[in-house]
Design a protein around this motif. Structure first.
Motif, PDB file in Angstrom:
ATOM      1  N   HIS A 134       0.777  -1.051  -0.028  1.00 48.34           N
ATOM      2  CA  HIS A 134      -0.082  -0.056  -0.039  1.00 48.34           C
ATOM      3  C   HIS A 134       0.811   1.150  -0.028  1.00 48.34           C
ATOM      4  O   HIS A 134       1.618   1.418   0.849  1.00 48.34           O
ATOM      5  N   GLN A 135       0.411   2.059  -0.891  1.00 50.25           N
ATOM      6  CA  GLN A 135       1.287   3.287  -1.054  1.00 50.25           C
ATOM      7  C   GLN A 135       0.214   4.436  -1.245  1.00 50.25           C
ATOM      8  O   GLN A 135      -0.509   4.720  -2.443  1.00 50.25           O
ATOM      9  N   GLY A 136      -0.188   5.102  -0.018  1.00 48.88           N
ATOM     10  CA  GLY A 136      -1.108   6.171  -0.214  1.00 48.88           C
ATOM     11  C   GLY A 136      -2.355   5.462  -0.679  1.00 48.88           C
ATOM     12  O   GLY A 136      -2.804   4.590   0.168  1.00 48.88           O
ATOM     13  N   ASP A 137      -3.283   5.963  -1.476  1.00 52.58           N
ATOM     14  CA  ASP A 137      -4.530   5.210  -2.048  1.00 52.58           C
ATOM     15  C   ASP A 137      -4.050   4.081  -3.244  1.00 52.58           C
ATOM     16  O   ASP A 137      -5.081   3.562  -3.615  1.00 52.58           O
ATOM     17  N   LYS A 138      -2.900   3.820  -3.202  1.00 48.84           N
ATOM     18  CA  LYS A 138      -2.508   2.725  -4.209  1.00 48.84           C
ATOM     19  C   LYS A 138      -2.263   1.408  -3.718  1.00 48.84           C
ATOM     20  O   LYS A 138      -1.822   1.326  -2.592  1.00 48.84           O
ATOM     21  N   LYS A 139      -2.632   0.565  -4.415  1.00 50.98           N
ATOM     22  CA  LYS A 139      -2.386  -1.076  -3.797  1.00 50.98           C
ATOM     23  C   LYS A 139      -2.002  -1.775  -4.936  1.00 50.98           C
ATOM     24  O   LYS A 139      -2.590  -2.198  -6.035  1.00 50.98           O
ATOM     25  N   LEU A 140      -1.006  -2.600  -4.636  1.00 55.07           N
ATOM     26  CA  LEU A 140      -0.323  -3.820  -5.427  1.00 55.07           C
ATOM     27  C   LEU A 140      -0.497  -5.283  -4.623  1.00 55.07           C
ATOM     28  O   LEU A 140      -0.098  -5.261  -3.458  1.00 55.07           O
ATOM     29  N   VAL A 141      -1.197  -6.302  -5.329  1.00 61.97           N
ATOM     30  CA  VAL A 141      -1.264  -7.464  -4.673  1.00 61.97           C
ATOM     31  C   VAL A 141      -0.490  -8.227  -5.392  1.00 61.97           C
ATOM     32  O   VAL A 141      -0.227  -8.552  -6.776  1.00 61.97           O
ATOM     33  N   LEU A 142       0.207  -9.209  -4.503  1.00 62.19           N
ATOM     34  CA  LEU A 142       1.074 -10.240  -4.962  1.00 62.19           C
ATOM     35  C   LEU A 142       0.413 -11.625  -4.669  1.00 62.19           C
ATOM     36  O   LEU A 142       0.464 -11.946  -3.447  1.00 62.19           O
ATOM     37  N   VAL A 143       0.231 -12.465  -5.492  1.00 63.84           N
ATOM     38  CA  VAL A 143      -0.480 -13.760  -5.096  1.00 63.84           C
ATOM     39  C   VAL A 143      -0.264 -14.867  -6.177  1.00 63.84           C
ATOM     40  O   VAL A 143      -0.790 -14.725  -6.955  1.00 63.84           O
ATOM     41  N   THR A 144       0.512 -15.801  -5.654  1.00 65.30           N
ATOM     42  CA  THR A 144       0.898 -16.905  -6.410  1.00 65.30           C
ATOM     43  C   THR A 144       0.868 -18.150  -5.367  1.00 65.30           C
ATOM     44  O   THR A 144       0.585 -17.807  -4.316  1.00 65.30           O
ATOM     45  N   ASP A 145       0.995 -19.194  -5.995  1.00 56.48           N
ATOM     46  CA  ASP A 145       1.153 -20.493  -5.091  1.00 56.48           C
ATOM     47  C   ASP A 145       0.083 -20.861  -3.930  1.00 56.48           C
ATOM     48  O   ASP A 145       0.608 -20.868  -2.935  1.00 56.48           O
ATOM     49  N   THR A 146      -0.886 -20.727  -4.767  1.00 55.50           N
ATOM     50  CA  THR A 146      -2.168 -21.407  -3.987  1.00 55.50           C
ATOM     51  C   THR A 146      -3.091 -22.022  -4.647  1.00 55.50           C
ATOM     52  O   THR A 146      -3.167 -21.988  -6.026  1.00 55.50           O
ATOM     53  N   GLY A 155     -11.447 -10.815  -0.053  1.00 54.97           N
ATOM     54  CA  GLY A 155     -11.682  -9.749   0.593  1.00 54.97           C
ATOM     55  C   GLY A 155     -10.358  -8.736   0.574  1.00 54.97           C
ATOM     56  O   GLY A 155     -10.758  -7.560   0.733  1.00 54.97           O
ATOM     57  N   ILE A 156      -9.402  -9.286   1.099  1.00 54.17           N
ATOM     58  CA  ILE A 156      -8.176  -8.785   1.385  1.00 54.17           C
ATOM     59  C   ILE A 156      -7.695  -8.106  -0.136  1.00 54.17           C
ATOM     60  O   ILE A 156      -6.944  -6.877  -0.063  1.00 54.17           O
ATOM     61  N   ILE A 157      -7.493  -8.724  -1.023  1.00 52.02           N
ATOM     62  CA  ILE A 157      -7.012  -8.375  -2.384  1.00 52.02           C
ATOM     63  C   ILE A 157      -7.852  -7.678  -3.218  1.00 52.02           C
ATOM     64  O   ILE A 157      -7.486  -7.438  -4.506  1.00 52.02           O
ATOM     65  N   SER A 158      -8.958  -7.347  -2.907  1.00 57.57           N
ATOM     66  CA  SER A 158      -9.873  -6.930  -3.903  1.00 57.57           C
ATOM     67  C   SER A 158      -9.751  -5.330  -4.291  1.00 57.57           C
ATOM     68  O   SER A 158      -9.265  -4.817  -3.582  1.00 57.57           O
ATOM     69  N   ASN A 159      -9.810  -5.411  -5.493  1.00 59.23           N
ATOM     70  CA  ASN A 159      -9.894  -3.807  -5.971  1.00 59.23           C
ATOM     71  C   ASN A 159      -8.446  -3.157  -5.876  1.00 59.23           C
ATOM     72  O   ASN A 159      -8.282  -2.017  -5.558  1.00 59.23           O
ATOM     73  N   ALA A 160      -7.582  -3.831  -6.213  1.00 59.07           N
ATOM     74  CA  ALA A 160      -6.297  -3.488  -6.445  1.00 59.07           C
ATOM     75  C   ALA A 160      -5.759  -2.710  -7.539  1.00 59.07           C
ATOM     76  O   ALA A 160      -6.548  -2.923  -8.658  1.00 59.07           O
ATOM     77  N   ASP A 161      -4.910  -1.774  -7.592  1.00 61.24           N
ATOM     78  CA  ASP A 161      -4.399  -1.181  -8.913  1.00 61.24           C
ATOM     79  C   ASP A 161      -3.838  -1.883  -9.818  1.00 61.24           C
ATOM     80  O   ASP A 161      -4.203  -2.102 -11.027  1.00 61.24           O
ATOM     81  N   SER A 162      -2.818  -2.951  -9.256  1.00 62.00           N
ATOM     82  CA  SER A 162      -2.231  -3.679 -10.124  1.00 62.00           C
ATOM     83  C   SER A 162      -2.234  -5.279  -9.448  1.00 62.00           C
ATOM     84  O   SER A 162      -2.123  -5.320  -8.091  1.00 62.00           O
ATOM     85  N   TYR A 163      -2.215  -6.423 -10.035  1.00 61.98           N
ATOM     86  CA  TYR A 163      -2.020  -7.537  -9.559  1.00 61.98           C
ATOM     87  C   TYR A 163      -0.843  -8.431 -10.353  1.00 61.98           C
ATOM     88  O   TYR A 163      -0.677  -8.448 -11.457  1.00 61.98           O
ATOM     89  N   VAL A 164      -0.127  -9.217  -9.395  1.00 63.56           N
ATOM     90  CA  VAL A 164       0.703 -10.299  -9.811  1.00 63.56           C
ATOM     91  C   VAL A 164       0.087 -11.526  -9.517  1.00 63.56           C
ATOM     92  O   VAL A 164      -0.035 -11.730  -8.262  1.00 63.56           O
ATOM     93  N   PHE A 165      -0.541 -12.346 -10.537  1.00 64.04           N
ATOM     94  CA  PHE A 165      -1.530 -13.178 -10.164  1.00 64.04           C
ATOM     95  C   PHE A 165      -1.020 -14.602 -10.755  1.00 64.04           C
ATOM     96  O   PHE A 165      -0.841 -14.554 -11.908  1.00 64.04           O
ATOM     97  N   GLU A 166      -1.041 -15.668 -10.092  1.00 61.15           N
ATOM     98  CA  GLU A 166      -0.779 -17.206 -10.496  1.00 61.15           C
ATOM     99  C   GLU A 166      -1.821 -17.405 -11.464  1.00 61.15           C
ATOM    100  O   GLU A 166      -2.910 -17.341 -11.470  1.00 61.15           O
TER     101      GLU A 166
END
Length: 264
Positions: A134-146, A155-166
């Motif tokens: 989280h940087q200010g109102d910006k949100k980057l989600v990293l989620v692989t290996d699941t 609920g935690i990762i919803s509506n991010a600006d960018s995703y790195v997604f498996e």
């Protein structure tokens, strides 16, 4: 302040993601050799001497291969939860006590204006977890290996600006490949890896009006291809009303070449 990131490497052979703002810069995992990691940093015009630390997701070798050598060479702080520390300590060599930091699951650590939130995933490791930056109102989600994306995770990762997604595998390719059945069963299980289609369904449920980009990550070298992953994900997303290039953009990642260092 802005936040920048690059997927340095992603795939079965090694994983590492770089995130920075004006104050700090971090690695998430270092699943390649120290020499390889240094080469990837050169490609994005960054120096490992400037790193603020490494966050570890779990103890599998494709995520921690370079952690020990980099920590010792550059004196880097290492952050992981207690169970991951216990599992990876015999694998990464001696780390000085002052470099070892416990980062519990579903907690937040702040480094100036940059905050990092941890969350659990479903994978066959000691206590695997990934991160939201989280940087200010910006949100980057990293989620692989699941093996799947739970409602709690969504609920935690919803509506991010960018995703790195498996987007690990194509189910048909996996079923037909020469892997032993126990390996196939593990990958397909709830503690394995998500398929292209399942990843796309999860993406459609978490992407929001602020989402601008999704990077397809951790593709299997034996049971997926970039073009196939992109096509499968795009088709599923479009069937659910999300048009690539309109709702957001899809990007590839690579096991050996970093993505462009981009701002969020």
């Amino acid at each position: 302040m802005s936040m920048h990131f690059s997927v340095l490497a992603s795939g079965s052979t090694g994983n590492a993601i770089y995130v920075e703002n004006e104050e700090h810069s971090f690695l998430v995992d270092a699943g390649l050799s120290g020499k390889q990691m240094e080469g990837l940093f050169q490609k994005i015009d960054r120096n490992m001497k400037d790193l603020s630390g490494i966050f570890v997701t779990h103890e599998h070798s494709d995520h921690i291969k370079g952690v020990g050598i980099l920590a010792r060479k550059y004196g880097l702080p290492i952050y992981a939860n207690e169970k991951t520390w216990s599992a990876m300590s015999p694998l990464i060599g001696k780390i000085e006590t002052e470099q070892k930091f416990v980062f519990g699951m579903e907690t937040v650590k702040s480094f100036g204006s940059l905050s990092i939130e941890s969350f659990g995933v479903s994978h066959d490791a000691a206590e695997p977890m990934f991160y939201v930056f989280h940087q200010g109102d910006k949100k980057l989600v990293l989620v692989t290996d699941t093996g799947y994306v739970s409602d709690r995770m969504k609920g935690i990762i919803s509506n991010a600006d960018s995703y790195v997604f498996e987007s690990n595998h194509d189910v048909d390719m996996l079923r037909m490949c020469r892997y032993p059945w126990n390996i196939k069963r593990r990958i397909l299980s709830d503690v394995g890896h998500v398929s292209n289609e399942d990843a796309a369904i999860a993406m459609s449920e978490v992407a929001g009006d602020r989402t601008k980009s999704i990077y397809l990550a951790h593709l299997s070298k034996d049971n997926n291809m970039k073009d196939l992953a992109r096509m499968s994900v795009a088709q599923t997303l479009e069937s659910r009303g999300l048009m690539i290039g309109e709702s957001f953009d899809l990007y590839d990642t690579d096991p050996q070449s970093p993505t462009e260092l981009v701002a969020i």
